[in-house]
Scaffold this motif. Structure first.
Motif, PDB file in Angstrom:
ATOM      1  N   GLY A  97      35.106  41.899  44.827  1.00  0.00           N
ATOM      2  CA  GLY A  97      34.170  42.015  45.951  1.00  0.00           C
ATOM      3  C   GLY A  97      32.726  41.852  45.517  1.00  0.00           C
ATOM      4  O   GLY A  97      31.925  41.210  46.213  1.00  0.00           O
ATOM      5  N   THR A  98      32.380  42.403  44.358  1.00  0.00           N
ATOM      6  CA  THR A  98      31.016  42.263  43.856  1.00  0.00           C
ATOM      7  C   THR A  98      30.692  40.809  43.533  1.00  0.00           C
ATOM      8  O   THR A  98      29.598  40.326  43.835  1.00  0.00           O
ATOM      9  N   LYS A  99      31.639  40.116  42.914  1.00  0.00           N
ATOM     10  CA  LYS A  99      31.424  38.710  42.590  1.00  0.00           C
ATOM     11  C   LYS A  99      31.175  37.886  43.845  1.00  0.00           C
ATOM     12  O   LYS A  99      30.263  37.050  43.894  1.00  0.00           O
ATOM     13  N   VAL A 100      31.978  38.138  44.883  1.00  0.00           N
ATOM     14  CA  VAL A 100      31.838  37.359  46.112  1.00  0.00           C
ATOM     15  C   VAL A 100      30.512  37.652  46.805  1.00  0.00           C
ATOM     16  O   VAL A 100      29.796  36.743  47.246  1.00  0.00           O
ATOM     17  N   ILE A 101      30.150  38.948  46.892  1.00  0.00           N
ATOM     18  CA  ILE A 101      28.922  39.306  47.600  1.00  0.00           C
ATOM     19  C   ILE A 101      27.688  38.797  46.862  1.00  0.00           C
ATOM     20  O   ILE A 101      26.755  38.249  47.467  1.00  0.00           O
ATOM     21  N   LEU A 102      27.662  38.947  45.540  1.00  0.00           N
ATOM     22  CA  LEU A 102      26.512  38.450  44.785  1.00  0.00           C
ATOM     23  C   LEU A 102      26.454  36.928  44.809  1.00  0.00           C
ATOM     24  O   LEU A 102      25.368  36.335  44.864  1.00  0.00           O
ATOM     25  N   GLY A 103      27.614  36.285  44.752  1.00  0.00           N
ATOM     26  CA  GLY A 103      27.621  34.833  44.884  1.00  0.00           C
ATOM     27  C   GLY A 103      27.110  34.374  46.239  1.00  0.00           C
ATOM     28  O   GLY A 103      26.361  33.401  46.347  1.00  0.00           O
ATOM     29  N   GLY A 104      27.501  35.109  47.297  1.00  0.00           N
ATOM     30  CA  GLY A 104      26.997  34.773  48.627  1.00  0.00           C
ATOM     31  C   GLY A 104      25.505  35.006  48.752  1.00  0.00           C
ATOM     32  O   GLY A 104      24.793  34.227  49.402  1.00  0.00           O
ATOM     33  N   ALA A 105      24.996  36.091  48.129  1.00  0.00           N
ATOM     34  CA  ALA A 105      23.558  36.349  48.171  1.00  0.00           C
ATOM     35  C   ALA A 105      22.787  35.252  47.442  1.00  0.00           C
ATOM     36  O   ALA A 105      21.739  34.787  47.918  1.00  0.00           O
ATOM     37  N   GLY A 106      23.309  34.839  46.270  1.00  0.00           N
ATOM     38  CA  GLY A 106      22.654  33.738  45.555  1.00  0.00           C
ATOM     39  C   GLY A 106      22.700  32.446  46.340  1.00  0.00           C
ATOM     40  O   GLY A 106      21.724  31.687  46.372  1.00  0.00           O
ATOM     41  N   ALA A 131      26.476  30.073  41.627  1.00  0.00           N
ATOM     42  CA  ALA A 131      27.337  30.267  40.453  1.00  0.00           C
ATOM     43  C   ALA A 131      26.870  31.457  39.615  1.00  0.00           C
ATOM     44  O   ALA A 131      27.689  32.219  39.081  1.00  0.00           O
ATOM     45  N   GLY A 132      25.537  31.633  39.491  1.00  0.00           N
ATOM     46  CA  GLY A 132      25.023  32.747  38.725  1.00  0.00           C
ATOM     47  C   GLY A 132      25.359  34.088  39.344  1.00  0.00           C
ATOM     48  O   GLY A 132      25.753  35.032  38.652  1.00  0.00           O
ATOM     49  N   GLY A 133      25.219  34.205  40.659  1.00  0.00           N
ATOM     50  CA  GLY A 133      25.579  35.448  41.328  1.00  0.00           C
ATOM     51  C   GLY A 133      27.062  35.742  41.232  1.00  0.00           C
ATOM     52  O   GLY A 133      27.472  36.889  41.040  1.00  0.00           O
ATOM     53  N   PHE A 134      27.886  34.707  41.334  1.00  0.00           N
ATOM     54  CA  PHE A 134      29.336  34.906  41.241  1.00  0.00           C
ATOM     55  C   PHE A 134      29.770  35.292  39.829  1.00  0.00           C
ATOM     56  O   PHE A 134      30.708  36.076  39.644  1.00  0.00           O
ATOM     57  N   GLY A 135      29.081  34.763  38.818  1.00  0.00           N
ATOM     58  CA  GLY A 135      29.482  35.033  37.437  1.00  0.00           C
ATOM     59  C   GLY A 135      28.751  36.183  36.782  1.00  0.00           C
ATOM     60  O   GLY A 135      29.095  36.549  35.647  1.00  0.00           O
ATOM     61  N   LEU A 136      27.754  36.775  37.465  1.00  0.00           N
ATOM     62  CA  LEU A 136      26.993  37.868  36.864  1.00  0.00           C
ATOM     63  C   LEU A 136      27.853  39.083  36.511  1.00  0.00           C
ATOM     64  O   LEU A 136      27.724  39.633  35.405  1.00  0.00           O
ATOM     65  N   PRO A 137      28.764  39.561  37.382  1.00  0.00           N
ATOM     66  CA  PRO A 137      29.616  40.691  36.973  1.00  0.00           C
ATOM     67  C   PRO A 137      30.472  40.379  35.757  1.00  0.00           C
ATOM     68  O   PRO A 137      30.681  41.247  34.900  1.00  0.00           O
ATOM     69  N   ASP A 138      30.988  39.143  35.666  1.00  0.00           N
ATOM     70  CA  ASP A 138      31.775  38.768  34.490  1.00  0.00           C
ATOM     71  C   ASP A 138      30.933  38.817  33.224  1.00  0.00           C
ATOM     72  O   ASP A 138      31.404  39.265  32.168  1.00  0.00           O
ATOM     73  N   PHE A 139      29.691  38.361  33.320  1.00  0.00           N
ATOM     74  CA  PHE A 139      28.804  38.375  32.154  1.00  0.00           C
ATOM     75  C   PHE A 139      28.519  39.808  31.702  1.00  0.00           C
ATOM     76  O   PHE A 139      28.571  40.123  30.507  1.00  0.00           O
ATOM     77  N   ILE A 140      28.217  40.682  32.665  1.00  0.00           N
ATOM     78  CA  ILE A 140      27.932  42.079  32.324  1.00  0.00           C
ATOM     79  C   ILE A 140      29.163  42.741  31.702  1.00  0.00           C
ATOM     80  O   ILE A 140      29.067  43.464  30.704  1.00  0.00           O
ATOM     81  N   LEU A 141      30.337  42.467  32.271  1.00  0.00           N
ATOM     82  CA  LEU A 141      31.563  43.065  31.755  1.00  0.00           C
ATOM     83  C   LEU A 141      31.891  42.530  30.364  1.00  0.00           C
ATOM     84  O   LEU A 141      32.360  43.280  29.497  1.00  0.00           O
ATOM     85  N   SER A 142      31.654  41.241  30.138  1.00  0.00           N
ATOM     86  CA  SER A 142      31.918  40.665  28.818  1.00  0.00           C
ATOM     87  C   SER A 142      30.983  41.246  27.762  1.00  0.00           C
ATOM     88  O   SER A 142      31.406  41.535  26.631  1.00  0.00           O
TER      89      SER A 142
END
Length: 297
Positions: A97-106, A131-142
């Motif tokens: 859900g976070t990935k989708v919402i941040l991707g939509g905001a971006g 793409a940055g908003g959608f991938g930001l949670p993955d980056f933080i988690l990695s």
């Protein structure tokens, strides 16, 4: 579209992105168990307003995207949460859900630029923001997963030394693990406590360690678990195995520290050339250039 309307839409998108990112990354804390209400309505009302308002939205978005996301991708996200040790504050649904919402905001921010001026540059910005908003949670988690694995490698030799002392003092292996888990704080003591919890629930020691290896990606920890399993199968003294593994892990940690130290001069080359050397040249050559200019040569 007027400039004022564009500005308001952009500001609203930025605020929504910031609020949703904070909601996704900050874990909810309890208000204390001393006066816990028994009425369900009181339980809901005692929750934070942020959770009551945005929780249903996040949950509905997460459920929809969970149904649309392939099963393999869901499993990879779940494994990544385990590697990062974020099971207490993250779930797969929350991450999706976070990935989708941040991707939509971006994407909304990029769409404002495209509607204002439909150029190739703004189209590229639109794609990058989405793409940055959608991938930001993955980056933080990695990043969190990498830091956690490094912390485990750093803690392993010291904890093995403590286990060697405890076993040689007469404690059993599981009692030594329990003592180490209680006396230390960090990623590895937390994982050891989870292993002990699995064993107390009836799981065999081998299966508990196998689950431990699935939750981590530390090669040193994997080597230690394999050596321990092999020693248990062959009936070797655990104290000797622990002592050998502690010495080897300590040597590996020293070698990694030396390797990191050797990389420092290489990493300092670019800051030296780009930041320090120009200023040094100005200080050294600058007065000479001024004298030559004043002399009229």
């Amino acid at each position: 579209m007027g400039a004022a309307l564009t500005l308001w839409i952009g500001a609203a998108a930025v605020m929504a992105c910031v609020v949703l990112l904070g909601t996704a990354l900050l874990s909810d804390t309890g208000r204390g168990a001393s006066a816990a209400p028994t009425d369900l309505r009181q339980v809901v009302l005692r929750q934070r307003a942020r959770k009551r308002l945005l929780g249903p939205v996040m949950g509905r978005v997460a459920d929809t995207m969970h149904a649309l996301t392939p099963k393999g991708a869901i499993q990879r996200l779940d494994h990544k949460i385990d590697i990062a040790g974020a099971r207490a504050s993250w779930t797969v649904d929350r991450l999706v859900g976070t990935k989708v919402i941040l991707g939509g905001a971006g994407a909304l921010l990029g769409l404002v630029r495209v509607l204002n001026d439909a150029t190739v540059t703004n189209l590229v910005v639109f794609v990058l923001l989405a793409a940055g908003g959608f991938g930001l949670p993955d980056f933080i988690l990695s990043r969190r997963a990498d830091e956690r694995q490094s912390q485990i490698d750093l803690e392993l030799p010291d904890l093995l030394d403590q286990m060697v002392v405890s076993v040689e003092a007469g404690l059993g292996f599981e009692a030594a693990m329990s003592r180490v888990a209680k006396q230390n704080e960090g990623a590895l003591p937390h994982e050891i406590a989870r292993v002990l919890q699995d064993i107390r629930f009836g799981m065999s020691r081998r299966d508990a360690f196998a689950k431990l290896l699935k939750r981590t990606e530390s090669t040193d920890l994997k080597q230690f678990v394999n050596a321990l399993t092999q020693a248990e199968r062959l009936g070797m003294p655990l104290a000797d195995v622990l002592r050998v593994q502690a010495d080897e892990m300590r040597k590996k940690r020293r070698m990694r520290a030396e390797e990191t130290a050797l990389k420092i001069p290489v990493k300092l080359v670019f800051p030296l050339l780009l930041c320090i050397m120009p200023a040094l040249f100005v200080v050294i050559i600058g007065p000479a250039i001024i004298r030559v200019a004043d002399s009229g040569l």
